[in-house]
Design a protein around this motif. Structure first.
Motif, mmCIF file in Angstrom:
data_model
loop_
_atom_site.group_PDB
_atom_site.id
_atom_site.type_symbol
_atom_site.label_atom_id
_atom_site.label_comp_id
_atom_site.label_asym_id
_atom_site.label_seq_id
_atom_site.Cartn_x
_atom_site.Cartn_y
_atom_site.Cartn_z
ATOM 1 N N TRP A 110 0.846 -1.211 0.000
ATOM 2 C CA TRP A 110 0.000 0.000 0.000
ATOM 3 C C TRP A 110 0.876 1.255 0.000
ATOM 4 O O TRP A 110 0.668 2.192 -0.777
ATOM 5 C CB TRP A 110 -0.900 -0.038 1.246
ATOM 6 C CG TRP A 110 -1.822 1.133 1.404
ATOM 7 C CD1 TRP A 110 -1.497 2.355 1.936
ATOM 8 C CD2 TRP A 110 -3.206 1.205 1.050
ATOM 9 N NE1 TRP A 110 -2.605 3.170 1.937
ATOM 10 C CE2 TRP A 110 -3.659 2.494 1.403
ATOM 11 C CE3 TRP A 110 -4.106 0.283 0.473
ATOM 12 C CZ2 TRP A 110 -4.982 2.893 1.196
ATOM 13 C CZ3 TRP A 110 -5.426 0.692 0.273
ATOM 14 C CH2 TRP A 110 -5.856 1.982 0.626
ATOM 15 N N MET A 111 1.863 1.269 0.888
ATOM 16 C CA MET A 111 2.719 2.449 1.038
ATOM 17 C C MET A 111 3.638 2.645 -0.162
ATOM 18 O O MET A 111 3.941 3.772 -0.538
ATOM 19 C CB MET A 111 3.554 2.338 2.322
ATOM 20 C CG MET A 111 2.743 2.537 3.583
ATOM 21 S SD MET A 111 2.088 4.222 3.677
ATOM 22 C CE MET A 111 1.010 4.085 5.097
ATOM 23 N N PHE A 112 4.081 1.541 -0.768
ATOM 24 C CA PHE A 112 4.949 1.682 -1.948
ATOM 25 C C PHE A 112 4.168 2.330 -3.090
ATOM 26 O O PHE A 112 4.659 3.251 -3.749
ATOM 27 C CB PHE A 112 5.511 0.318 -2.382
ATOM 28 C CG PHE A 112 6.465 0.427 -3.554
ATOM 29 C CD1 PHE A 112 7.777 0.848 -3.363
ATOM 30 C CD2 PHE A 112 6.041 0.141 -4.844
ATOM 31 C CE1 PHE A 112 8.655 0.974 -4.440
ATOM 32 C CE2 PHE A 112 6.915 0.272 -5.937
ATOM 33 C CZ PHE A 112 8.220 0.686 -5.725
ATOM 34 N N ALA A 114 1.469 4.201 -2.819
ATOM 35 C CA ALA A 114 1.227 5.599 -2.437
ATOM 36 C C ALA A 114 2.481 6.434 -2.686
ATOM 37 O O ALA A 114 2.410 7.561 -3.176
ATOM 38 C CB ALA A 114 0.824 5.677 -0.959
ATOM 39 N N GLY A 115 3.650 5.858 -2.373
ATOM 40 C CA GLY A 115 4.918 6.556 -2.579
ATOM 41 C C GLY A 115 5.155 6.873 -4.051
ATOM 42 O O GLY A 115 5.665 7.952 -4.387
#
Lengths: 172, 148
Positions: A110-112, A114-115
């Motif tokens: 998820w964070m990758f 979003a990044g």
């Protein structure tokens, strides 16, 4: 409402705003530098990527001040934890955990993603919350007003969709 | 001077960490309008920053006497399309670029993945810049989209 970090109470918003203005003005008065963090991603890329975009003088000449500033941000977060109840690695993600409860692998994915949006988007927009939203607005720059209104609106729409539609549906 | 920038970054990082600006819940609260803390922070930072920047530009010199010389951000189509992409990413991660680094310092492990994604995104952007120039009416390579 408390912070995810050790359940600490947040600083008063006026004090935090004053502090951020102070750092912004200090960068300008001491170094003739305009606050801006997302260009720092380009500085890091320029250490390893050979594309002409990363060989620009604007990127290469910014490295000696922006990379130390970025290191300071990490250090500031670390000190904040150490002085505020202790530092320990954590996966805690507040209301995200309550709403959807992804495990570590899901959070990393998820964070990758979003990044990717953050890295590509800020560079296409020519700045982020600090460069456009704080310095650019305070310096009365029209591109910064347009960009800030756009990313605030996109953030509002995305969170509304995620928390009022997507997560409730996923929980059914 | 390196030490000065590390110290300023540390102060900035500490404030972001303790104010909610680097906190997933406060970011979502801002976008859901359930917590207005971050609007207050940005408002004060801009309202106090504006006269301060004006005064420093009037003075025209840094403390050491060097000329104050900052580049203004260029206007281009990327302001809006990039703003949309960044807004989506800010909402999903609950972090903008500075707070990604602050959260890594705080020990939030998932922030490392956000940093990896952000560096990959910036890397792809720079690598294909010349191909994006025409569709997004981006400035010449030498100028770029804007520093900051």
């Amino acid at each position: 409402m408390t912070l995810i970090l050790n359940g600490l109470p947040p600083l008063h918003w006026a004090l935090a705003g004053l502090g951020i203005a102070g750092v912004t003005l200090a960068l300008l008065l001491i170094g003739s530098r305009r606050l801006g963090i997302s260009t720092g991603f380009e500085d890091v890329c320029s250490l390893v990527l050979p594309a002409p975009y990363f060989r620009r003088p604007a990127v290469v000449s910014g490295r000696p001040w922006r990379l130390p500033l970025l290191c300071g941000l990490v250090l500031g977060g670390f000190l904040s934890a150490v002085l505020g109840g202790g530092w320990k690695p954590t996966w805690a993600l507040g209301m995200f955990d309550t709403a959807i409860g992804l495990g570590p692998g899901g959070k990393l994915a998820w964070m990758f993603v979003a990044g990717l949006f953050i890295g590509f988007g800020t560079r296409l927009a020519g700045g982020c919350t600090s460069g456009h939203g704080i310095f650019g607005l305070a310096n009365l720059e029209r591109p910064s007003l347009i960009t800030t209104l756009t990313f605030m609106a996109a953030g509002i729409v995305t969170t509304q969709v995620v928390y009022r539609v997507l997560f409730p549906l996923a929980g059914l | 001077m390196t030490a000065v920038y590390v110290v300023l970054g540390t102060i900035f990082g500490f404030i972001l960490s303790r104010s909610g600006a680097a906190d997933y819940d406060f970011i979502q609260g801002m976008f859901l309008f359930t917590n207005l803390q971050l609007y207050g922070i940005m408002g004060v930072a801009v309202l106090v920053g504006a006269p301060g920047i004006w005064l420093i530009k009037q003075r025209g010199r840094t403390l050491a006497g060097r000329k104050i010389d900052i580049e203004l951000k260029p206007l281009h189509r990327g302001n809006i399309s990039g703003g949309v992409l960044f807004g989506i990413g800010w909402s999903l991660a609950g972090m903008c670029p500075g707070p990604i680094l602050v959260n890594i310092g705080e020990g939030k492990i998932y922030a490392l993945a956000a940093l990896a994604g952000a560096l990959a995104g910036a890397g792809v952007f720079g690598t294909i810049y010349q191909r994006l120039q025409k569709p997004f009416a981006l400035p010449a390579l030498k100028v770029g989209t804007g520093e900051g």
